[in-house]
Structures are given as structure tokens and as C-alpha cells.
Design an enzyme around this catalytic site. Sequence first.
Site, PDB file in Angstrom:
ATOM      1  N   TRP A   1       0.780  -1.185   9.515  1.00  0.00           N
ATOM      2  CA  TRP A   1      -0.147  -1.217   8.453  1.00  0.00           C
ATOM      3  C   TRP A   1      -0.367   0.198   8.027  1.00  0.00           C
ATOM      4  O   TRP A   1       0.417   0.901   8.175  1.00  0.00           O
ATOM      5  CB  TRP A   1      -1.498  -2.075   8.578  1.00  0.00           C
TER       6      TRP A   1
ATOM      7  N   ASP B   1       0.680  -1.435  -0.139  1.00  0.00           N
ATOM      8  CA  ASP B   1       0.030  -0.145  -0.015  1.00  0.00           C
ATOM      9  C   ASP B   1       0.860   1.454  -0.134  1.00  0.00           C
ATOM     10  O   ASP B   1       1.608   1.455   0.838  1.00  0.00           O
ATOM     11  CB  ASP B   1      -0.736  -0.027   1.206  1.00  0.00           C
TER      12      ASP B   1
END
Length: 516
Positions: A118, A57
Site C-alpha cells: 500500500w 495513490d
Amino acid sequence: MRGMSRRALLAGSAAGASAALLATAPTAAAKPRKAAATCTSYRAQYHFTVPDQWKNDPQRPIWVDGEYHYYYLYNPDYLAGGTTTGTAWRLATSTDLVSFTDRGIAVPKDTTPNGDVWSGSAVIDSDNTAGFGAGAVIVLATMAPDEVTQAQYLYYSTDGGRTFTPHGTAPVLPNPGVRDFRDPKVIRDEERGRWVMTLAENDKVGFYHSTDLKSWTYVSGFVKGGIGVLECPDLFRITADDGTAKWVLGVSANGKGSGLPNTYAYWTGSFDGTAFTADGADPQWLDHGWDWYAAVTFEKHRSDGSVDPSVRYAIGWLNNWDYANITPTIDCDGFNGTDSIVRETTLKRGTDGTYHLASQPVAALHDHVSRTVNLGDLEVTGTRVLDYQGTAYEVTCEITWDQLTGAGLQLRRSPDGARHVDAGIYGDYAFLNRRPTVNPDASGRWQESHSPFDPSARTVQLRILVDRTSVEMFVGDGRYVHSSEVFPYLIDTGLALFTIDGTAVFRNTVIREFAV
């Protein structure tokens, strides 16, 4: 995701993934290896790639001291496999969003009991609302200490976003007892003197308020089912071409089960500081290909640092969780992770009064042109092979016709003409078809992407970016874009034009190569 944690998805070996696709790749081994001497590089020529190991990401870039700070999820242990897994945040900086300088890991993993880091977002706390100093860079990111329970944690930087320190080990937004609770995206609501967070909560985007970035209150939710688990939410205001200021809510979503893209869905609408109201129930899509996921948008800063309210930059991960570990770059180059070109995205009002986003490659790409081949106007009936060879380039043209069924280009064409990537229009849709070449989708289901096209126009402008493992096609004004991974043999360097059931003129056909 899909019954597995991100930690599990990033663990283990990707061995043999590219070998199964490419006959020129080395024989599969017990573990993936770094670059093999027998391989020729598949690293992209002008797209951003991770220096080594793994990336997924993108994290929304921020503007610090005259340059963009681009963070992304990075796993330094990817090629080792085994038990060392999960991601940190790595940093690259850029002044033009084409050429990047690697700055190493900024937010490390496994330095607290909470494990790896994350997706989330970074903001500049100009007014010292969090107490770490005026101008501190604050990161809000998801962590899952037990690999299941997702919550939001805070890191801060006092050196301009180069290195970060954890703010304790407790979450600033604990999990309320749900499975999906991740990807915080934070913006500043200057009008009301507070911070606003959007959070991915399965089929809902949750909205939260905070005055200090350290304590958060839930205030509303936006729900949309039928397009999979919503991830990586995005909220921003943009001024349209008619002068109207609109809000846009975006999410990464998997709509393939409903015949929709697996990319970035968005709604135009209004936002009152607490709740988002969409102009319509169904989303539009910023990309119609197979591989533009976890995308982020961010502010365009002018040379004096001011923000252009009519343009939003965007960048996406050129991969897909359905086949994330399949790429020839693992064996040949020792990495897995490529991004799309950065786009300049604007908001346009259609003739029906509705609004849509339109994208084009970042303007600074013009500054990196190393070679231009101007082929002029070319008349085509059937297939016309051009006198050009290349693995990384841009091709632009306007196709015009009186009567035909389809027309387009064969990209990365093999010497015998058997392998190629097809891009163009057919009937009432534009398409990108990777079926005739090597690609990551072994299932054969996700080979050709479609977007609407009006054949009565009898003309279409195409701008296509080709790199060693990707194709991005911009149709017309860029409302419809197709981004997909492709893995052609490196000997497949040809280019051809084609028509179906008729004759067309490919006007102003220009090929450009880039040095980055």
C-alpha cells in the site's frame, strides 16, 4: 476504507461502469475488457496516466541522478478481477514533471507472505543509517497480511530506486491494536540526526522517531475529527513569500459530510522535531474540487540539484473512492488511473497575517505548448460561443465587470449547447459545475464545488486545464483550485463564455494546446 479493505475495493469487475455513463461505450460484459476497437481514446493528452490496468495513490517522488522517480500504487490484475487483487509500486521517471517514462514495477506485490503493498514513502539514506549502503533508497510502506491488520514494512534498493528487496517479513512498525494504521511518510530531521515518520491513525496523525529506519518510537499525535478518516499524511517546511519559514501538516480527508472538500486538508504551524502545533484549529484545503485525493508534495530541485526552499511540488490522484471504478477509459483504453497536473505550490502571507498555500501548474508545461490561440479581449452579455473546438487544452483569461451576478466559461460544450462543464464565479463564490455533462457521480450530490470569492473586486483571473476526462480550475493566485473528473462525449468540443445579469470583458483570453 468505508468498511472494505483496499484489496476488496480493487478486486472484482468494473464491467459496464463506463457503459452506464456513455452511450457510445460497449455493452457491459462479464468482465471489463481492454481497449475496444469501436472506442475512440479517452486517454488524457497531457496528464499522467497509468499505461494499463489500474493506479491510485501517488507516492512522493524523490530526486535521483538528475531526475524525479515517481512511484504510484499499481494493480496489474485489475482488469482480470477475481481473486488476484491489490497493488504494487510502479515507477515512472521524469526530468520536467510533464513528460514521464515508464520503468515498470519497482516494489512487487505478493512476493512475501504479507501480500500487496500500500501507500508509504521513499527516502534516500545518504548516511547509511539503515545499513544497506550509502545512497540506498528505502521504502516504508503499509501492508496488511490478513487484509485487516495494517503495519509498516521496509524495502530497500541499491540500484538507484529501480528495484527493491524486502527487509525480511516482519514489520518495522507493528500494529499496536488499532484499525487504521497506515500511509507512513518519512522525512529526515538533519538538525537532530534522526528520521521522523507521520502515520495515519483514524482521526490522528501519529509522529514517530527512528535513527535507523528499522525501529520506530511513538512520540506524539495530532488529532482532528469531523473530516473523516485521515489518510496519506504529509509534513514539510517551506519558506513563505515574506521570508518566514513555516511547517505544513497535510492529510487527505473526506469532509463532504460537513460541507467541506474531499481532498487535501492542511494546517500551517510549527514543528519542534517531536510535535506539530497548528496556527489554527480548522484546516485549509489545497483543492476544493471533488477529485484530488491521496495527494503528495515533494521538493523542487534546481538544475544543479539543490533544493528550492520556497516551492513545493504537488500531485494528486484524479479520482474518488465513492466512484473509483467509473470511467470510460476502462472500456475504451484498458486502464483506470489519471493524475492531476503537477503543481508548483508556494506559501503566502495574507493581509490578515495568516498564511496559505497557493498553486499553479508546473512551469515546464510551457515547454510543451503545440498551439496557441490568442483571442484578445472579448465583451460578453449572456452567452458567446467561440470559434474554437478542442478536447484537451488550457484557457486563461481575466474577467472584469461593473455589475453582474456571475460569469465564466462553458467547457467541452456539445454542438447543441445542452452539455457542458461550467467554471467561473457567482455571487460570493467561485465554482466548477459538472452537472450539465457526463460525470462519475450518479448520486447527483457532488456536482458543483465552491470556494470563497470577493465580488467587490469585480475582477477574477482564471486558468483552466481541460483534458479528456478532467477539469482543473486555478482561481486568482491559486489559493483556490477545483479539480474534478468529467467524462464529456468526445464530440463535445465547443467553448463558450457567459455572464449572468450583466456584461463582462474577458481580457487576454488565450487558449493553449500541448504535445506530450
